[in-house]
Scaffold this motif. Sequence first.
Motif, PDB file in Angstrom:
ATOM      1  N   HIS A 121     -27.295   7.256  -2.262  1.00  9.80           N
ATOM      2  CA  HIS A 121     -28.161   8.248  -2.902  1.00  9.80           C
ATOM      3  C   HIS A 121     -27.362   8.829  -4.061  1.00  9.80           C
ATOM      4  CE1 HIS A 121     -31.230  11.232  -3.484  1.00  9.80           C
ATOM      5  NE2 HIS A 121     -30.274  12.147  -3.547  1.00  9.80           N
ATOM      6  N   ILE A 122     -27.958   8.783  -5.259  1.00 10.48           N
ATOM      7  CA  ILE A 122     -27.281   9.226  -6.479  1.00 10.48           C
ATOM      8  C   ILE A 122     -27.920  10.526  -6.961  1.00 10.48           C
ATOM      9  CG2 ILE A 122     -26.584   8.575  -8.822  1.00 10.48           C
ATOM     10  CD1 ILE A 122     -25.752   6.553  -6.585  1.00 10.48           C
TER      11      ILE A 122
ATOM     12  N   ALA B 213     -19.953  14.823 -12.721  1.00 10.84           N
ATOM     13  CA  ALA B 213     -21.315  15.306 -12.482  1.00 10.84           C
ATOM     14  C   ALA B 213     -22.128  14.368 -11.611  1.00 10.84           C
ATOM     15  CB  ALA B 213     -22.029  15.507 -13.821  1.00 10.84           C
ATOM     16  N   ILE B 214     -21.623  13.168 -11.347  1.00 13.62           N
ATOM     17  CA  ILE B 214     -22.350  12.176 -10.548  1.00 13.62           C
ATOM     18  C   ILE B 214     -21.889  12.273  -9.102  1.00 13.62           C
ATOM     19  CG2 ILE B 214     -22.847   9.733 -10.212  1.00 13.62           C
ATOM     20  CD1 ILE B 214     -22.206   9.387 -13.241  1.00 13.62           C
ATOM     21  N   LEU B 215     -22.833  12.489  -8.220  1.00 15.48           N
ATOM     22  CA  LEU B 215     -22.553  12.604  -6.799  1.00 15.48           C
ATOM     23  C   LEU B 215     -23.190  11.414  -6.091  1.00 15.48           C
ATOM     24  CD1 LEU B 215     -23.581  16.355  -6.506  1.00 15.48           C
ATOM     25  CD2 LEU B 215     -21.322  15.432  -7.024  1.00 15.48           C
ATOM     26  N   ILE B 216     -22.408  10.706  -5.294  1.00 15.98           N
ATOM     27  CA  ILE B 216     -22.904   9.565  -4.536  1.00 15.98           C
ATOM     28  C   ILE B 216     -22.701   9.871  -3.062  1.00 15.98           C
ATOM     29  CG2 ILE B 216     -22.704   7.093  -4.097  1.00 15.98           C
ATOM     30  CD1 ILE B 216     -21.349   6.828  -6.841  1.00 15.98           C
ATOM     31  N   THR B 217     -23.792   9.747  -2.284  1.00 14.33           N
ATOM     32  CA  THR B 217     -23.714   9.958  -0.842  1.00 14.33           C
ATOM     33  C   THR B 217     -24.418   8.821  -0.120  1.00 14.33           C
ATOM     34  OG1 THR B 217     -25.724  11.311  -0.873  1.00 14.33           O
ATOM     35  CG2 THR B 217     -23.621  12.485  -1.006  1.00 14.33           C
TER      36      THR B 217
ATOM     37  N   ALA C 117     -20.107  11.753   1.778  1.00 19.74           N
ATOM     38  CA  ALA C 117     -19.736  11.578   0.377  1.00 19.74           C
ATOM     39  C   ALA C 117     -19.063  10.234   0.146  1.00 19.74           C
ATOM     40  CB  ALA C 117     -18.809  12.702  -0.075  1.00 19.74           C
ATOM     41  N   VAL C 118     -19.533   9.536  -0.880  1.00 17.11           N
ATOM     42  CA  VAL C 118     -18.876   8.332  -1.367  1.00 17.11           C
ATOM     43  C   VAL C 118     -18.028   8.711  -2.576  1.00 17.11           C
ATOM     44  CG1 VAL C 118     -19.247   6.038  -2.382  1.00 17.11           C
ATOM     45  CG2 VAL C 118     -20.743   6.840  -0.539  1.00 17.11           C
ATOM     46  N   PHE C 119     -18.626   9.496  -3.499  1.00 15.95           N
ATOM     47  CA  PHE C 119     -17.900  10.006  -4.661  1.00 15.95           C
ATOM     48  C   PHE C 119     -18.534  11.315  -5.085  1.00 15.95           C
ATOM     49  CE2 PHE C 119     -16.612  10.705  -8.945  1.00 15.95           C
ATOM     50  CZ  PHE C 119     -15.291  10.313  -8.921  1.00 15.95           C
ATOM     51  N   PRO C 120     -17.746  12.329  -5.430  1.00 13.06           N
ATOM     52  CA  PRO C 120     -16.305  12.340  -5.229  1.00 13.06           C
ATOM     53  C   PRO C 120     -15.979  12.389  -3.747  1.00 13.06           C
ATOM     54  CG  PRO C 120     -17.051  14.484  -6.039  1.00 13.06           C
ATOM     55  CD  PRO C 120     -18.239  13.567  -6.030  1.00 13.06           C
TER      56      PRO C 120
END
Length: 77
Positions: A6-7, A60-64, A71-74
Amino acid sequence: MGDRWHIEIDRGVCIGSGMCVSNAPDGFTLDSARQSHPTEPDTDANEQILAAAEGCPVEAILITLPDTGEAVFPPEE
């Protein structure tokens, strides 16, 4: 990678540098205000999306992971 991601973009942080579009042209677009948007908020995990998140100058990009919210990133510290 095999996972689904999910981005999200933190629009309060996004400065519209366009690095995300440069790193993952199929994954992100910039609107007229130069704010980033994922083309598909839920997508297959891929290296270009991760490179875009890692290359964002303001993170600013959140990956889950959509199922767990992990959390994948950060990465969580």
